[in-house]
Design an enzyme around this catalytic site. Structure first.
Site, PDB file in Angstrom:
ATOM      1  N   THR A 318      38.793 -59.219  -5.010  1.00  0.00           N
ATOM      2  CA  THR A 318      40.558 -59.368  -4.769  1.00  0.00           C
ATOM      3  C   THR A 318      41.487 -58.255  -4.621  1.00  0.00           C
ATOM      4  O   THR A 318      40.772 -57.225  -5.274  1.00  0.00           O
ATOM      5  CB  THR A 318      41.478 -60.941  -4.696  1.00  0.00           C
ATOM      6  OG1 THR A 318      42.779 -60.236  -4.849  1.00  0.00           O
ATOM      7  CG2 THR A 318      41.272 -61.037  -6.350  1.00  0.00           C
ATOM      8  N   HIS A 370      33.048 -70.024 -17.838  1.00  0.00           N
ATOM      9  CA  HIS A 370      32.576 -69.953 -18.797  1.00  0.00           C
ATOM     10  C   HIS A 370      31.406 -71.281 -19.001  1.00  0.00           C
ATOM     11  O   HIS A 370      31.089 -72.099 -19.269  1.00  0.00           O
ATOM     12  CB  HIS A 370      34.034 -69.938 -20.476  1.00  0.00           C
ATOM     13  CG  HIS A 370      33.000 -68.899 -21.343  1.00  0.00           C
ATOM     14  ND1 HIS A 370      31.759 -68.808 -21.200  1.00  0.00           N
ATOM     15  CD2 HIS A 370      33.600 -69.044 -21.962  1.00  0.00           C
ATOM     16  CE1 HIS A 370      31.220 -68.432 -22.349  1.00  0.00           C
ATOM     17  NE2 HIS A 370      32.352 -68.382 -22.948  1.00  0.00           N
TER      18      HIS A 370
END
Length: 407
Positions: A318, A370
């Protein structure tokens, strides 16, 4: 014959759509394949074409959610377009003037005085004007609610209450696409262990290559420009090969790893953020990447993007820099595990070989899940992107830019 038009299925997982806009009115004559409505699904906005020519009768309102397969309009195929068929004029009848009704004078009923509409005395008016207070905001204590000088002197504007200017508001229903985007963004925050790591890139090497070859590139490839996105996409596919966990996603208790790079490119369209996918970007040349991004951006801008264009994707890029963003935390595009955020390019002083120099610099950010990507992989991935962007001649062009740019 009356033809029932039903909502076609825009995609396998889509069960309902929303009528965003009717492009015709009830009773209009429509031609076959003419766009008669725009419908929003939770993935894209699509045009609904007429299945036949005839007079249309609408069976749903704008904003209605209708199931796939439901009837949204009828088309009378025997109907004809309205023409200028002359109608014989009726003979005019002389109008007879009507007698004017007798004037009746009504005596107004006595209206009780209202404190909210009390009239200030001239002295009170002057004081209220100086205080910028409206008489309607004062309760008069004089006769019949009249606002006295003492009322005006003692009047205090309400704290925090505007005494002028517009106070309007508008309540607008979000489109189905926007509601789905909102739902997915909240899910991304709630359902992932999202962290972000940052770095900065010296854009001088890329600017040098672009300045040298962009004119020849554009002339050779039919007006396609050599932009930053192809360099970043190339750098990302290289880094994904080095750190494959970033190119994977979770599915319950399992990890799905991909040996291809389908790169989702976030673009801004008239209906909001769209994320079309560049397929197998690892196999595309600079020209191939730029051409595909241009094609998808035009489709998004013109509202022609399809569900298939946005389905899939293993990693997202992006670019908030086009809007002036210096630094931001991009949000993961689920079910993907990573997203790279680009930002604006600013000339800043940096240390180069012990000396301070001015260079065009860009901050980059990698948000990652994560649960599946450890710190070593996330930081290593972003460093690999930085290395490729700061050494594009060797790492992205194989020391042969003319061949890489197909010149």
């Amino acid at each position: 014959m009356i033809l029932e038009m039903k909502v076609p299925s825009p995609g396998e997982s889509i069960k309902e759509v929303e009528i965003a806009t009717w492009l015709v009115k009830d009773g209009d004559y429509v031609e076959k394949d003419q766009a008669i409505a725009e419908v929003d699904s939770d993935k894209a906005t699509l045009e609904l074409p007429a299945e036949a020519s005839g007079i249309i009768t609408l069976k749903a309102e704008e904003g209605d959610a209708v199931a796939v397969g439901a009837v949204v309009c009828h088309i009378d195929t025997d109907g004809k377009p309205s023409g200028a068929t002359p109608v014989a004029e009726s003979p005019k009848v002389a109008e007879v003037p009507k007698a004017a009704p007798a004037e009746v004078k009504a005596t107004p009923a006595a209206v009780p005085a209202s404190y909210a509409s009390g009239t200030p005395s001239p002295a009170a008016r002057k004081i209220l004007d100086e205080k910028n207070i409206q008489p309607s905001d004062i309760i008069g204590t004089g006769k019949d609610g009249r606002i006295t000088k003492d009322d005006a002197v003692n009047a205090v504007p309400a704290m925090g209450t505007p005494t002028g200017g517009s106070r309007g508001s508008e309540r607008t229903k979000l489109s189905m696409l926007r509601r789905k985007v909102a739902e997915r963004l909240v899910a991304a925050k709630n359902d992932t262990a999202m962290l972000t790591t940052f770095n900065e890139v010296n854009m001088t090497p890329i600017n040098t290559l672009r300045n040298e070859y962009k004119d020849a590139f554009k002339a050779k490839h039919g007006g396609i420009g050599l932009g930053y996105m192809s360099f970043f996409t190339k750098a990302v596919t290289r880094a994904l090969a080095l750190f494959p966990d970033v190119n994977s996603m979770m599915d319950g208790d399992y990890k799905i790893a991909y040996d291809f790079c389908d790169i989702s490119i976030a673009v801004s369209g008239p209906k909001g953020l769209m994320v079309p996918v560049v397929r197998n970007a690892e196999n595309l040349t600079f020209r191939g990447i730029e051409a595909d991004i241009k094609r998808l951006a035009i489709k998004a801008r013109d509202g022609q993007i399809t569900v298939d264009d946005m389905t899939g994707g293993t990693f997202t890029i992006t670019n908030g820099g086009v809007f002036g963003s210096m630094l931001s935390t991009p949000i993961i595009n689920p079910p993907q595990s990573g997203i790279l955020g680009m930002h604006n390019i600013i000339e800043r002083p940096i240390a180069v070989n012990g000396k301070v120099e001015i260079h065009p610099m860009m901050y980059v950010a990698l948000s990652y899940d994560h649960r599946i990507i450890d710190g070593r992989e996330s930081v290593g991935f972003l460093v690999a992107v930085k290395e490729a962007l700061e050494n594009p001649l060797e790492l992205l062009c194989d020391n042969n830019p003319k061949k890489a740019f197909e010149l």
